[in-house]
Design a protein around this motif. Structure first.
Motif, PDB file in Angstrom:
ATOM      1  N   PRO A 259       0.798  -1.234   0.000  1.00  0.00           N
ATOM      2  CA  PRO A 259       0.000   0.000   0.000  1.00  0.00           C
ATOM      3  C   PRO A 259       0.829   1.282   0.000  1.00  0.00           C
ATOM      4  O   PRO A 259       0.441   2.279  -0.611  1.00  0.00           O
ATOM      5  CB  PRO A 259      -0.833  -0.109   1.280  1.00  0.00           C
ATOM      6  N   ALA A 260       1.997   1.263   0.635  1.00  0.00           N
ATOM      7  CA  ALA A 260       2.833   2.462   0.683  1.00  0.00           C
ATOM      8  C   ALA A 260       3.307   2.893  -0.700  1.00  0.00           C
ATOM      9  O   ALA A 260       3.705   4.045  -0.886  1.00  0.00           O
ATOM     10  CB  ALA A 260       4.036   2.233   1.600  1.00  0.00           C
ATOM     11  N   LEU A 261       3.253   1.993  -1.684  1.00  0.00           N
ATOM     12  CA  LEU A 261       3.677   2.335  -3.045  1.00  0.00           C
ATOM     13  C   LEU A 261       2.521   2.768  -3.944  1.00  0.00           C
ATOM     14  O   LEU A 261       2.748   3.217  -5.072  1.00  0.00           O
ATOM     15  CB  LEU A 261       4.418   1.153  -3.680  1.00  0.00           C
TER      16      LEU A 261
ATOM     17  N   ASP B 235       0.111   5.781  -8.722  1.00  0.00           N
ATOM     18  CA  ASP B 235      -1.243   6.248  -9.030  1.00  0.00           C
ATOM     19  C   ASP B 235      -1.241   7.250 -10.181  1.00  0.00           C
ATOM     20  O   ASP B 235      -0.662   8.323 -10.073  1.00  0.00           O
ATOM     21  CB  ASP B 235      -1.874   6.876  -7.789  1.00  0.00           C
ATOM     22  N   GLY B 236      -1.910   6.917 -11.256  1.00  0.00           N
ATOM     23  CA  GLY B 236      -1.992   7.792 -12.420  1.00  0.00           C
ATOM     24  C   GLY B 236      -3.033   8.880 -12.319  1.00  0.00           C
ATOM     25  O   GLY B 236      -3.045   9.807 -13.124  1.00  0.00           O
ATOM     26  N   SER B 237      -3.910   8.804 -11.330  1.00  0.00           N
ATOM     27  CA  SER B 237      -4.952   9.831 -11.171  1.00  0.00           C
ATOM     28  C   SER B 237      -4.488  10.971 -10.271  1.00  0.00           C
ATOM     29  O   SER B 237      -5.142  12.007 -10.187  1.00  0.00           O
ATOM     30  CB  SER B 237      -6.216   9.216 -10.570  1.00  0.00           C
ATOM     31  N   ASP B 238      -3.375  10.764  -9.579  1.00  0.00           N
ATOM     32  CA  ASP B 238      -2.844  11.732  -8.608  1.00  0.00           C
ATOM     33  C   ASP B 238      -3.833  12.035  -7.485  1.00  0.00           C
ATOM     34  O   ASP B 238      -3.830  13.124  -6.919  1.00  0.00           O
ATOM     35  CB  ASP B 238      -2.397  13.024  -9.301  1.00  0.00           C
ATOM     36  N   THR B 239      -4.674  11.070  -7.146  1.00  0.00           N
ATOM     37  CA  THR B 239      -5.612  11.237  -6.030  1.00  0.00           C
ATOM     38  C   THR B 239      -5.184  10.450  -4.793  1.00  0.00           C
ATOM     39  O   THR B 239      -5.604  10.770  -3.693  1.00  0.00           O
ATOM     40  CB  THR B 239      -7.041  10.802  -6.414  1.00  0.00           C
ATOM     41  N   VAL B 240      -4.361   9.415  -4.968  1.00  0.00           N
ATOM     42  CA  VAL B 240      -3.881   8.610  -3.847  1.00  0.00           C
ATOM     43  C   VAL B 240      -2.653   9.318  -3.280  1.00  0.00           C
ATOM     44  O   VAL B 240      -1.660   9.508  -3.974  1.00  0.00           O
ATOM     45  CB  VAL B 240      -3.515   7.179  -4.289  1.00  0.00           C
ATOM     46  N   LYS B 241      -2.720   9.705  -2.008  1.00  0.00           N
ATOM     47  CA  LYS B 241      -1.640  10.489  -1.406  1.00  0.00           C
ATOM     48  C   LYS B 241      -0.721   9.669  -0.512  1.00  0.00           C
ATOM     49  O   LYS B 241       0.471   9.922  -0.473  1.00  0.00           O
ATOM     50  CB  LYS B 241      -2.218  11.682  -0.630  1.00  0.00           C
ATOM     51  N   ALA B 242      -1.245   8.719   0.240  1.00  0.00           N
ATOM     52  CA  ALA B 242      -0.403   7.909   1.139  1.00  0.00           C
ATOM     53  C   ALA B 242      -1.229   6.788   1.743  1.00  0.00           C
ATOM     54  O   ALA B 242      -2.456   6.862   1.795  1.00  0.00           O
ATOM     55  CB  ALA B 242       0.164   8.778   2.264  1.00  0.00           C
TER      56      ALA B 242
ATOM     57  N   ARG C 165      -7.495  -5.444   5.220  1.00  0.00           N
ATOM     58  CA  ARG C 165      -8.123  -4.120   5.211  1.00  0.00           C
ATOM     59  C   ARG C 165      -7.003  -3.091   5.302  1.00  0.00           C
ATOM     60  O   ARG C 165      -6.105  -3.231   6.131  1.00  0.00           O
ATOM     61  CB  ARG C 165      -9.066  -3.959   6.388  1.00  0.00           C
ATOM     62  N   PHE C 166      -7.093  -2.065   4.436  1.00  0.00           N
ATOM     63  CA  PHE C 166      -6.073  -1.033   4.454  1.00  0.00           C
ATOM     64  C   PHE C 166      -6.697   0.299   4.072  1.00  0.00           C
ATOM     65  O   PHE C 166      -7.609   0.368   3.264  1.00  0.00           O
ATOM     66  CB  PHE C 166      -4.897  -1.380   3.535  1.00  0.00           C
ATOM     67  N   GLY C 167      -6.203   1.336   4.695  1.00  0.00           N
ATOM     68  CA  GLY C 167      -6.722   2.673   4.448  1.00  0.00           C
ATOM     69  C   GLY C 167      -5.747   3.500   3.639  1.00  0.00           C
ATOM     70  O   GLY C 167      -4.534   3.310   3.719  1.00  0.00           O
ATOM     71  N   MET C 168      -6.297   4.422   2.873  1.00  0.00           N
ATOM     72  CA  MET C 168      -5.486   5.318   2.056  1.00  0.00           C
ATOM     73  C   MET C 168      -5.908   6.762   2.305  1.00  0.00           C
ATOM     74  O   MET C 168      -7.089   7.039   2.519  1.00  0.00           O
ATOM     75  CB  MET C 168      -5.642   4.986   0.571  1.00  0.00           C
TER      76      MET C 168
END
Length: 162
Positions: free
Chosen positions: A27-29, A34-41, A55-58
């Motif tokens: 998940p850290a990667l 991300d090609g949408s530039d919406t996933v930050k971390a 289960r993992f949160g973003m």
């Protein structure tokens, strides 16, 4: 059958499925590729590596910051991984060993955004997801290819380990 709620793109990547799967299962990667530039971390306290049912949160941003919780709903080590969140979208990656026209061994990577079982599909159309996702998937696959090829790999691994 063509279904506009299943967007799918493919790219040949000159790397083995195992190397690609490791990136997708980390998940850290996800923000790196991300090609949408919406996933930050990735959110803290989540798993470092995904597995079936994990289960993992973003941390996300689409005009505003927000958090989203996902669950891994498909998992076949080295071959297939998918996750969904409460609204029901599924983000899926399928990895198939392949050889390109030049004889280079690698992997055919298929990325899918699957919203066929989502309620409220009219919201997806109005929000522009159907228009944006083809280009976003292509950009994600390009970033995944670049990452696996080694560009920035060491710096990102150092960042993840800190």
């Amino acid at each position: 059958m063509n279904n506009r709620y299943l967007v799918s793109r493919q790219r040949f990547i000159a790397a083995g499925p195992e190397a690609i799967f490791e990136v997708l299962a980390t998940p850290a990667l996800h923000s790196v590729i991300d090609g949408s530039d919406t996933v930050k971390a990735a959110q803290p306290r989540g798993p470092e590596r995904l597995s079936a049912g994990a289960r993992f949160g973003m941390e996300m941003n689409v005009m505003v910051d927000y958090k989203i919780l996902n669950i891994v709903c498909e998992f076949e080590e080295g071959k297939r991984i998918a996750w969904r969140h409460f609204f029901g979208h599924v983000w899926r990656y399928v990895l198939e060993p392949s050889v390109d026209a030049a004889g280079t061994r690698g992997t055919l990577v298929t990325e899918q955004w699957d919203a066929r079982s989502v309620r409220g599909k009219s919201f997806l159309r109005l929000a522009g997801y159907l228009r944006r996702h083809p280009a976003n998937l292509e950009a994600t696959l390009a970033k995944l290819d670049q990452y696996v090829a080694g560009s920035g790999h060491d710096a990102d691994q150092d960042r993840i380990q800190q």
